[in-house]
Each structure stands twice: as C-alpha cells, then as structure tokens.
Design an enzyme around this catalytic site. Structure first.
Site, mmCIF file in Angstrom:
data_model
loop_
_atom_site.group_PDB
_atom_site.id
_atom_site.type_symbol
_atom_site.label_atom_id
_atom_site.label_comp_id
_atom_site.label_asym_id
_atom_site.label_seq_id
_atom_site.Cartn_x
_atom_site.Cartn_y
_atom_site.Cartn_z
ATOM 1 N N ALA A 1 -38.808 -37.442 25.500
ATOM 2 C CA ALA A 1 -37.697 -36.592 25.932
ATOM 3 C C ALA A 1 -37.179 -37.054 27.295
ATOM 4 O O ALA A 1 -37.960 -37.280 28.217
ATOM 5 C CB ALA A 1 -38.156 -35.137 26.007
ATOM 6 N N CYS B 1 -46.109 -30.963 21.437
ATOM 7 C CA CYS B 1 -45.444 -30.783 22.737
ATOM 8 C C CYS B 1 -46.097 -29.630 23.514
ATOM 9 O O CYS B 1 -46.201 -28.511 22.999
ATOM 10 C CB CYS B 1 -43.953 -30.514 22.537
ATOM 11 S SG CYS B 1 -43.097 -30.333 24.112
ATOM 12 N N ASP C 1 -52.699 -43.161 26.504
ATOM 13 C CA ASP C 1 -53.241 -44.093 27.511
ATOM 14 C C ASP C 1 -53.184 -45.564 27.103
ATOM 15 O O ASP C 1 -54.039 -46.344 27.556
ATOM 16 C CB ASP C 1 -54.699 -43.743 27.843
ATOM 17 C CG ASP C 1 -54.799 -42.571 28.807
ATOM 18 O OD1 ASP C 1 -53.763 -42.149 29.346
ATOM 19 O OD2 ASP C 1 -55.938 -42.088 29.010
ATOM 20 N N ARG D 1 -46.162 -43.463 28.037
ATOM 21 C CA ARG D 1 -45.928 -43.768 29.449
ATOM 22 C C ARG D 1 -46.125 -45.241 29.773
ATOM 23 O O ARG D 1 -45.564 -45.752 30.735
ATOM 24 C CB ARG D 1 -46.852 -42.899 30.317
ATOM 25 C CG ARG D 1 -46.381 -41.463 30.396
ATOM 26 C CD ARG D 1 -47.412 -40.587 31.041
ATOM 27 N NE ARG D 1 -48.642 -40.551 30.250
ATOM 28 C CZ ARG D 1 -49.732 -39.908 30.602
ATOM 29 N NH1 ARG D 1 -49.761 -39.248 31.729
ATOM 30 N NH2 ARG D 1 -50.799 -39.918 29.810
#
Ligand SMILES: Cc1cc2nc3c(=O)[nH]c(=O)nc-3n(C[C@H](O)[C@H](O)[C@H](O)COP(=O)(O)O)c2cc1C
Length: 370
Positions: free
Chosen positions: A25, A107, A215, A238
C-alpha cells in the site's frame, strides 16, 4: 539457473520465475512495479483494495486498477470485511485485466482490522471460510490468499487457517511469518510458515503454490526461507524498497549491489516512469520522495542530499540533486562497498519506517458500509 529462476504455474497463469513483489500500500504503483519487473520480479501486485471501496466504485480505487502495457503479468488484492462484499469485489475484478486475484487476510492496520477486514478474519474462521468460498465461486481466474500466522502470538492458528483456505480450492497461499500483534517488527518465524505451507498442501483440492513472506532482504534470506519452509516461491516486501536489485540478486544467486553508474541509471528511469504516470508537478515530486530516500541508503555521506531530496518540489530538482550527488563519487563505486552490515542493511531499523505511512494514509477506504 537456480531454483528461483524456474518458471511457476499458478492455475492458468504462468510466471517466468519464483520471485514475487508483494502488494504494498502506498508503494507498489505502476512506476515501482515496472522497475521491479525490469530487474526480475516474476509477478507484481497492485496495492491492496478495500471491497467497500470497490463496491462504491471509489475513484481513487478504480485509478489503482490501471495496468501499463509493459506489465505482462499482474495481480490484484482485495480485503474484507464480509463474504458478500468480497464476492462482489472479486466478480468485478474478474472482469478487469488481472492475471490473479488475492484476498488479504493479514493486514494489521488498526482501521482495517476494526472494520473486520485484513487480519481480523483470522479471529473468525467461519467467516474466513465463507469469504474464500464465495470468492472462489466468483472467479475462474487464479485465486490466492495471503495471511499471517494468527491474530495473537499466543494463539497461532496458521495450520487451521491454511487448511480452511486450501480446502476451498485456492491456487496459491502466501504465508507471512508473523502474527497480527507482531505487526512488522519481530523477526519472521520460518517454522510457522512451514506449518502453514504443510497444512495447505495436505488440504489442497487442486495444485497449490505455497509462497513464503517475511524478512527477505537478499539471496541468503531467500535461500533460508526455501530451505526451512519448502516454499515454491518467495514474496519480497520491505526488501525491495529502494532496492529493486533484490530480484536480480535472488535470480542470479549472488549479491547484485549496483555501481554508482548503474544505480543512477535505474533511479533516473524510475523517475521517468513516475513522470509518465503522474506528470511533472509538485504532488508527483512529493510522491517520489520516499523512494529516493530509500534509494540513497548504502552510499557514503548521504545526509545532506537526503535532506535536500526530502524537500524537493519538482522532479527536475530531484534529478539535479541525484546527479550532483552521484558526480561526487567514482562511477564504479559499489553500493554498500566495504559494508559489514550485510543483509540486515534493509531491515526494519531504519529511521523511516514505511509501515507508519501505511497506518496514516493507506487504509484504502475501509470502514463501515452505511
Ligand atoms: C508500506 C507497506 C505496505 C504494505 N501493504 C500491503 C498490502 O497492500 N497488502 C499486503 O498483503 N501486505 C502489505 N504489506 C505487508 C507486506 O506485504 C509483507 O507481508 C510484510 O511487510 C512482511 O514482509 P517483510 O518482512 O519482507 O517486509 C505492506 C507492508 C508495508 C511495509
């Protein structure tokens, strides 16, 4: 070719490899997806949509459904809160140009959970089952679900969740190895993912692809994910922020830190895709800031340039700062050269934590349907 470079079939959709960019998002817009695809991502997703916003035909949500002609494979993701609304959204998305549809059951954002969507479904197994069943009946496209290990760390129910989802005939499951109360900070629990994958495979009523998420910051963590969980593919989140080279690294099986010259080339290309999509205006410049701040990690002395980039109000100004920055260093200087930080360098310890951004402004129009 290593394991991750092998093609993968999700129902009727063929992927060229097994490295997937997660729906993110506020991040996974067309420019970012194009860059990640060019650097190897085998599947990318539009950021999560709320089924309520789809029902309301919310303009911002419909704008997010755009697909660039470069995007040969593209997925979309939707979240709750009710089986009716998810069914309605999946019926609608089935008629849009997507190759696969995912249901978000993970989420953790407060407003999303309060509405009964995202990871709230982990606490309501019957509603979860009904939601997946209705979604399955609403599309013949490949269907998947992405979920966490449980709502609370003290009550992990990933085995039961995975079984319920797999029994309804999904083509893919993605297991994110954290509980809802762990949000993003706790190290990923690979054994928990393995349990979810095993239960999904045992209960599957058709061929099922199992994806590990959490991760993954480079080749070593991707291999470890595969080794411990026996996943069929990995999903990067990420680890791709400011680092689209992660896809190349995992596919090549070796570190892919770019030189200053290669780095600048990709960042400038990202900016030009950005301009193509959003135009050249102040809002467009503001939208690129977070990406540019992520990109400049890993080269020396970037504080001053970081501060200038975070105030830049036009794409040309940002381009000037980036060129100025790059020209101060040898073209063949490698990102993270001599760094001892290894893969943890893209971890959660950075001052800028994107999840806060998500909490503030990316609830995707969830709420109650009144
Ligand atoms: C900024 C941000 C936005 C995210 N948006 C979504 C989303 O739209 N849909 C989703 O399923 N997960 C979303 N996530 C969760 C990630 O896909 C992923 O499951 C999580 O970050 C764990 O992976 P990681 O440890 O590799 O980051 C988001 C995470 C972040 C940090």
């Amino acid at each position: 070719m290593n394991f991750f470079g092998k093609p993968l079939q999700i129902g009727t959709t063929s992927l060229r490899n097994r490295v997937i960019l997660a729906p993110l998002a506020g991040v996974s817009d067309i420019p970012f997806r194009r860059i990640c695809r060019e650097l190897g991502a085998g599947l990318t997703y539009v950021e999560m949509l709320s089924s309520i916003a789809v029902y309301r035909r919310n303009k911002r949500t419909l704008d997010m459904l755009a697909r660039h002609s470069d995007e040969d494979v593209l997925g979309v993701q939707v979240t709750g809160p009710t089986p009716d609304l998810v069914e309605n959204a999946v019926e609608f998305l089935d008629r849009q140009p997507f190759d696969t549809i995912d249901i978000n059951i993970g989420c953790p954002v407060r407003k999303v959970v309060a509405s009964g969507s995202g990871s709230a479904m982990l606490r309501d197994p019957d509603r979860l089952t009904e939601t997946v069943r209705r979604a399955r009946n609403a599309t013949s496209k490949p269907l998947s679900a992405k979920f966490r290990l449980g709502f609370f760390r003290k009550h992990i129910n990933v085995g039961d969740t995975a079984e319920r989802i797999a029994r309804e005939g999904v083509d893919m499951v993605t297991v994110h190895g954290r509980s809802r109360d762990e949000k993003y900070d706790t190290p990923v629990d690979l054994k928990g993912i393995q349990t979810g994958i095993q239960h999904a495979r045992e209960s599957a009523v058709r061929p099922i692809v199992a994806v590990g998420n959490g991760d993954i910051t480079g080749i070593r963590s991707a291999l470890r994910m595969r080794e411990i969980t026996s996943c069929d593919a990995v999903m990067i989140s990420r680890g791709a922020l400011g680092n689209p080279w992660i896809f190349k690294e995992i596919l090549d099986g070796q570190p892919a830190d770019p030189t200053m010259e290669e780095w600048l080339d990709v960042v400038m290309r990202h900016l030009s895709y950005h301009e193509e999509h959003y135009g050249d205006n102040q809002l467009s410049a503001v939208l690129t800031r977070k990406h540019l701040l992520w990109y400049i990690k890993g080269f020396p002395c970037n504080k001053d340039h970081g501060a200038r980039l975070s105030h830049s109000s036009s794409l040309d100004e940002s381009r000037g700062i980036l060129r100025d920055y790059a020209s101060a260093w040898p073209r063949d200087l490698r990102r993270f050269e001599g760094s001892l930080i290894s893969e943890s360098r893209f971890g959660t310890s950075s001052k800028y934590d994107p999840k806060n951004d998500m909490d503030r402004s990316h609830d995707r129009g969830v709420g109650t349907l009144t």
